[in-house]
Design a protein around this motif. Structure first.
Motif, PDB file in Angstrom:
ATOM      1  N   GLU A 148       1.794   8.758  -1.136  1.00 21.48           N
ATOM      2  CA  GLU A 148       1.280   9.952  -0.468  1.00 21.48           C
ATOM      3  C   GLU A 148       0.665   9.639   0.894  1.00 21.48           C
ATOM      4  O   GLU A 148       0.423  10.536   1.701  1.00 21.48           O
ATOM      5  CB  GLU A 148       0.252  10.665  -1.362  1.00 21.48           C
ATOM      6  CG  GLU A 148      -1.051   9.922  -1.571  1.00 21.48           C
ATOM      7  CD  GLU A 148      -1.035   8.880  -2.696  1.00 21.48           C
ATOM      8  OE1 GLU A 148      -2.137   8.442  -3.083  1.00 21.48           O
ATOM      9  OE2 GLU A 148       0.041   8.489  -3.178  1.00 21.48           O
ATOM     10  N   LEU A 149       0.406   8.356   1.175  1.00 18.64           N
ATOM     11  CA  LEU A 149      -0.153   7.976   2.472  1.00 18.64           C
ATOM     12  C   LEU A 149       0.969   7.846   3.496  1.00 18.64           C
ATOM     13  O   LEU A 149       1.958   7.154   3.249  1.00 18.64           O
ATOM     14  CB  LEU A 149      -0.896   6.635   2.363  1.00 18.64           C
ATOM     15  CG  LEU A 149      -2.115   6.609   1.461  1.00 18.64           C
ATOM     16  CD1 LEU A 149      -2.683   5.199   1.376  1.00 18.64           C
ATOM     17  CD2 LEU A 149      -3.168   7.573   1.957  1.00 18.64           C
ATOM     18  N   LEU A 177       0.833  -1.200   0.000  1.00 23.69           N
ATOM     19  CA  LEU A 177       0.000   0.000   0.000  1.00 23.69           C
ATOM     20  C   LEU A 177       0.866   1.248   0.000  1.00 23.69           C
ATOM     21  O   LEU A 177       0.601   2.200  -0.729  1.00 23.69           O
ATOM     22  CB  LEU A 177      -0.935   0.013   1.215  1.00 23.69           C
ATOM     23  CG  LEU A 177      -2.135  -0.924   1.152  1.00 23.69           C
ATOM     24  CD1 LEU A 177      -2.769  -1.060   2.533  1.00 23.69           C
ATOM     25  CD2 LEU A 177      -3.152  -0.437   0.137  1.00 23.69           C
ATOM     26  N   HIS A 178       1.910   1.237   0.818  1.00 23.90           N
ATOM     27  CA  HIS A 178       2.787   2.405   0.886  1.00 23.90           C
ATOM     28  C   HIS A 178       3.537   2.612  -0.436  1.00 23.90           C
ATOM     29  O   HIS A 178       3.703   3.746  -0.881  1.00 23.90           O
ATOM     30  CB  HIS A 178       3.770   2.284   2.045  1.00 23.90           C
ATOM     31  CG  HIS A 178       4.600   3.510   2.225  1.00 23.90           C
ATOM     32  ND1 HIS A 178       4.067   4.738   2.534  1.00 23.90           N
ATOM     33  CD2 HIS A 178       5.927   3.716   2.101  1.00 23.90           C
ATOM     34  CE1 HIS A 178       5.020   5.633   2.610  1.00 23.90           C
ATOM     35  NE2 HIS A 178       6.167   5.048   2.347  1.00 23.90           N
ATOM     36  N   HIS A 219       2.454   1.660  -3.404  1.00 20.96           N
ATOM     37  CA  HIS A 219       1.451   2.014  -4.414  1.00 20.96           C
ATOM     38  C   HIS A 219       0.900   3.423  -4.201  1.00 20.96           C
ATOM     39  O   HIS A 219       0.571   4.124  -5.158  1.00 20.96           O
ATOM     40  CB  HIS A 219       0.319   0.981  -4.390  1.00 20.96           C
ATOM     41  CG  HIS A 219      -0.552   0.990  -5.592  1.00 20.96           C
ATOM     42  ND1 HIS A 219      -0.154   0.495  -6.803  1.00 20.96           N
ATOM     43  CD2 HIS A 219      -1.810   1.442  -5.770  1.00 20.96           C
ATOM     44  CE1 HIS A 219      -1.124   0.635  -7.683  1.00 20.96           C
ATOM     45  NE2 HIS A 219      -2.149   1.211  -7.081  1.00 20.96           N
ATOM     46  N   TYR A 220       0.765   3.807  -2.939  1.00 24.96           N
ATOM     47  CA  TYR A 220       0.223   5.120  -2.580  1.00 24.96           C
ATOM     48  C   TYR A 220       1.231   5.839  -1.688  1.00 24.96           C
ATOM     49  O   TYR A 220       1.012   5.994  -0.481  1.00 24.96           O
ATOM     50  CB  TYR A 220      -1.110   4.971  -1.842  1.00 24.96           C
ATOM     51  CG  TYR A 220      -2.133   4.160  -2.594  1.00 24.96           C
ATOM     52  CD1 TYR A 220      -2.807   4.710  -3.671  1.00 24.96           C
ATOM     53  CD2 TYR A 220      -2.416   2.838  -2.237  1.00 24.96           C
ATOM     54  CE1 TYR A 220      -3.743   3.966  -4.374  1.00 24.96           C
ATOM     55  CE2 TYR A 220      -3.349   2.093  -2.933  1.00 24.96           C
ATOM     56  CZ  TYR A 220      -4.009   2.660  -3.998  1.00 24.96           C
ATOM     57  OH  TYR A 220      -4.930   1.927  -4.690  1.00 24.96           O
ATOM     58  N   GLU A 261      -1.333   1.754 -13.279  1.00 22.85           N
ATOM     59  CA  GLU A 261      -1.020   1.588 -11.859  1.00 22.85           C
ATOM     60  C   GLU A 261      -2.140   0.882 -11.088  1.00 22.85           C
ATOM     61  O   GLU A 261      -1.947   0.527  -9.927  1.00 22.85           O
ATOM     62  CB  GLU A 261      -0.789   2.955 -11.215  1.00 22.85           C
ATOM     63  CG  GLU A 261       0.399   3.712 -11.743  1.00 22.85           C
ATOM     64  CD  GLU A 261       0.412   5.164 -11.274  1.00 22.85           C
ATOM     65  OE1 GLU A 261      -0.263   5.486 -10.268  1.00 22.85           O
ATOM     66  OE2 GLU A 261       1.084   5.975 -11.917  1.00 22.85           O
ATOM     67  N   HIS A 315     -14.760   3.792  -3.813  1.00 25.66           N
ATOM     68  CA  HIS A 315     -13.636   3.226  -4.573  1.00 25.66           C
ATOM     69  C   HIS A 315     -14.054   2.000  -5.376  1.00 25.66           C
ATOM     70  O   HIS A 315     -13.272   1.510  -6.188  1.00 25.66           O
ATOM     71  CB  HIS A 315     -12.498   2.830  -3.625  1.00 25.66           C
ATOM     72  CG  HIS A 315     -11.809   3.995  -3.003  1.00 25.66           C
ATOM     73  ND1 HIS A 315     -10.781   4.673  -3.620  1.00 25.66           N
ATOM     74  CD2 HIS A 315     -12.007   4.611  -1.806  1.00 25.66           C
ATOM     75  CE1 HIS A 315     -10.368   5.646  -2.837  1.00 25.66           C
ATOM     76  NE2 HIS A 315     -11.105   5.647  -1.735  1.00 25.66           N
ATOM     77  N   TYR A 335      -4.630   2.391  -9.973  1.00 20.71           N
ATOM     78  CA  TYR A 335      -4.764   3.339  -8.880  1.00 20.71           C
ATOM     79  C   TYR A 335      -6.230   3.458  -8.481  1.00 20.71           C
ATOM     80  O   TYR A 335      -7.102   3.618  -9.327  1.00 20.71           O
ATOM     81  CB  TYR A 335      -4.210   4.714  -9.295  1.00 20.71           C
ATOM     82  CG  TYR A 335      -4.010   5.650  -8.140  1.00 20.71           C
ATOM     83  CD1 TYR A 335      -2.826   5.639  -7.425  1.00 20.71           C
ATOM     84  CD2 TYR A 335      -5.009   6.527  -7.760  1.00 20.71           C
ATOM     85  CE1 TYR A 335      -2.640   6.499  -6.353  1.00 20.71           C
ATOM     86  CE2 TYR A 335      -4.831   7.383  -6.692  1.00 20.71           C
ATOM     87  CZ  TYR A 335      -3.646   7.366  -5.990  1.00 20.71           C
ATOM     88  OH  TYR A 335      -3.463   8.204  -4.920  1.00 20.71           O
ATOM     89  N   SER A 336      -6.485   3.401  -7.200  1.00 25.32           N
ATOM     90  CA  SER A 336      -7.846   3.401  -6.684  1.00 25.32           C
ATOM     91  C   SER A 336      -8.348   4.832  -6.488  1.00 25.32           C
ATOM     92  O   SER A 336      -7.947   5.511  -5.548  1.00 25.32           O
ATOM     93  CB  SER A 336      -7.902   2.647  -5.364  1.00 25.32           C
ATOM     94  OG  SER A 336      -9.220   2.621  -4.874  1.00 25.32           O
TER      95      SER A 336
END
Length: 185
Positions: A15-16, A9-10, A12-13, A137, A52, A139-140
């Motif tokens: 920004e989180l 998750l980190h 892939h995203y 990606e 989502h 991307y969700s």
């Protein structure tokens, strides 16, 4: 439940913030919950998840399948008027019904274009490239957006036209989101 573990998750995203992510116990497609047996849960919490999903009707049906009779599905849904979705129009109920019947892949590029234009506010010259990147990606994004009355109409359709077994216990605004509580019948 999430579709990736915390490390993925980190990645892939990015920004989180890593420290804010909760450990994932079960990796599964939250729209289908195929790893979860029928009628195996008393309570499902889906915080900022349904927007989502590409097929919200299928996601609700899957969650109800996993709930025992009398079980609770707790949905926290961002209010499109009070988030970064504020420039987006509500997702029409007929659009959601069509995606459910015909498959959501047919409308994915249009959702991604809307996201790039109205949420990320990209110049038109960058939209097509961003759509390709979002697709590549996986991307969700927020595929669908609602305010409480629009989401209520979706729930009523799912129950009355879709035959899903639930009662609406509550639908209440909460600043930037609203809470829907469904009881499996």
């Amino acid at each position: 439940v999430d579709r990736m573990d915390v490390a993925d998750l980190h990645r892939h995203y990015p920004e989180l913030p890593l420290g804010k992510l909760v450990a994932v116990d079960v990796i599964d497609d939250g729209e289908k919950l195929l790893s979860q047996p029928d009628r195996s849960a008393d309570f499902i919490i889906a915080n900022h998840f349904i927007e989502h999903t590409e097929d919200p009707l299928e996601a609700i049906a899957s969650h109800l399948r996993v709930l025992r009779p009398g079980g609770i599905l707790y949905l926290a849904v961002p209010d499109r008027r009070r988030t970064f979705d504020e420039h987006r129009s509500p997702t029409p109920l007929e659009h959601i019904a069509e995606d459910h019947r015909e498959g959501p892949a047919r409308s994915r590029p249009a959702h991604q274009e809307e996201w790039a234009r109205l949420v990320e506010r990209l110049p038109e010259s960058q939209v097509a490239a961003r759509v390709r990147a979002l697709e590549q990606e996986d991307y969700s994004i927020h595929f669908h957006v609602w305010a409480p009355a629009e989401f209520s109409a979706l729930l009523e359709y799912a129950r009355d036209e879709g035959g899903l077994p639930f009662a609406i216990e509550a639908l209440q605004g909460n600043e930037h989101e609203f809470i829907a509580i469904l009881r499996r019948t």
